[in-house]
Design an enzyme around this catalytic site. Sequence first.
Site, PDB file in Angstrom:
ATOM      1  CG  ASP A   1      35.044  44.270  38.884  1.00 44.78           C
ATOM      2  OD1 ASP A   1      35.415  43.634  39.877  1.00 44.78           O
ATOM      3  OD2 ASP A   1      35.828  44.917  38.161  1.00 44.78           O
TER       4      ASP A   1
ATOM      5  CD  GLU B   1      38.547  47.027  45.533  1.00 44.35           C
ATOM      6  OE1 GLU B   1      39.225  48.054  45.339  1.00 44.35           O
ATOM      7  OE2 GLU B   1      38.888  45.910  45.101  1.00 44.35           O
TER       8      GLU B   1
HETATM    9  O1  FUB Z   1      38.318  45.189  38.441  1.00 45.26           O
HETATM   10  C1  FUB Z   1      39.130  46.247  38.880  1.00 45.26           C
HETATM   11  C2  FUB Z   1      38.923  46.463  40.335  1.00 45.26           C
HETATM   12  O2  FUB Z   1      39.212  45.261  41.052  1.00 45.26           O
HETATM   13  C3  FUB Z   1      37.504  46.792  40.716  1.00 45.26           C
HETATM   14  O3  FUB Z   1      37.165  48.118  40.442  1.00 45.26           O
HETATM   15  C4  FUB Z   1      37.533  46.393  42.133  1.00 45.26           C
HETATM   16  O4  FUB Z   1      36.295  46.318  42.741  1.00 45.26           O
HETATM   17  C5  FUB Z   1      38.240  45.064  42.054  1.00 45.26           C
HETATM   18  O5  FUB Z   1      37.387  44.034  41.630  1.00 45.26           O
END
Ligand code: FUB
Length: 437
Positions: free
Chosen positions: A22, A197
């Site tokens: 991320d 997301e």
């Molecule tokens: O890394 C944890 C979660 O997985 C992140 O918040 C999302 O965007 C995905 O990458």
Amino acid sequence: MTDLTRPGKIAKPVITSIYTADPSAVVGQDGRLYIYASHDMDPARGCDFMDRYHIFSTDDMVHFLDEGEILRSDDVEWGRPEGGFMWAPDCAFKNGKYWFFYPHPTGSRWNDTWEFGVAVSDYPNKDFHDIGYVRDKAGRGVGGNCMIDPCIFLDDDGTPYLYFGGGAMPRGCVLEDDMITVRGEVMPMEGLEDFHEASWVFKRNGLYYMTYSDNLERNNRLRYAVSENPLGPWDYRGIYLAPTGCDTSHGSVVEFRGHWYAFYHNCVISGRGNLRSVCVDELFFEDDGSIRLVEQTDVPCPPVGPAPEPNPRAKTYPASSGIREGALTLGEDGAVRGFENAGSFLRFSKVDGLNGGRFLLRIRYRNDTGRLARIRLIVNSTDWSLVNLVTPELTTPTADGDATFTLPLKPGRTNTVDLVAFDGAAEILALTAEPLD
Ligand code: FUB
């Protein structure tokens, strides 16, 4: 025609010693590029244990420095009692300070209780302390079910915008000057196709771009949309990053020294979707402002700045000067070979911490076994992490037989560094301790 439903060529990560994901790439006031990433703790259990954010930085897009840990769930008073769940963060500079935003649950029912923590510092790379979480004017948190992945974007006039959301619920709002209170209402972001997301917003030639991950099963991709308004509505434009071989996808787009870059993650080192590694490739725009599909490469980006100078205050301790415990075989030159019997260790005592503070530990090694080796790094009796000793196929000039990890050392020749065999086999050649402050 590229098949956008499955991974093609897999990129070589730029951060290999620990697992990171991320990446939010931000150019600091000092002109250096900083990566605010989440940290997949190894061994993993789902994404539950994610914790202990590390920052990384570069001047040339080739050499990436671990700046060390800046915040862990234990430091967050309002956080869930069980800790963990320190997910995708971001950071911005305003009012003379760096503001680090991170999603973290307040309660044991983690997915219902997300909030956006704020930690602040005078520096881009250290000394962050938590000051609570983002609230509306009435003092209520603005998170809740699936509300993850904060992205902080400062417009040219200095107005701070916060974006977040997961599970088909993209959101955006304006923050007050205090960077922790919402001004007005939180709004749904409209016009995004197949939002999952990982919101990220940047501006180019007066146009706002929002990037995000989609829902393609087990193979999320990164898409983007544009708008003339920072809060939309958004005009969907397409996919700019194909699957990376991971189930999740999450990235950022940044301009640095006249080039544009796409940061993202894959899981090429571990082969596991919850032990991910940060990658970067150059990103190009077409004349009409659309983003060309990013080529995921296994070569470093061309350098855009000078390589780091050797640190004159660094001290190197050859492996032959360490104390060996357990079944470690030695080569003629005294280097430790066959470092593979779990629990065997190599101890460097009296490592010089000079005046104390942040030190980059550089473990020089050779791994020609064709498979990953891992050691546990224990300093002054504290277990800091498992550290990857990756094979040459996965190293970049940065990690050319060097595994690195930044942590605090005590003043003087008082520090003990233990490298404990965990799995795989590698040859340990030397340890270097390099002061960063
Ligand atoms: O890394 C944890 C979660 O997985 C992140 O918040 C999302 O965007 C995905 O990458």
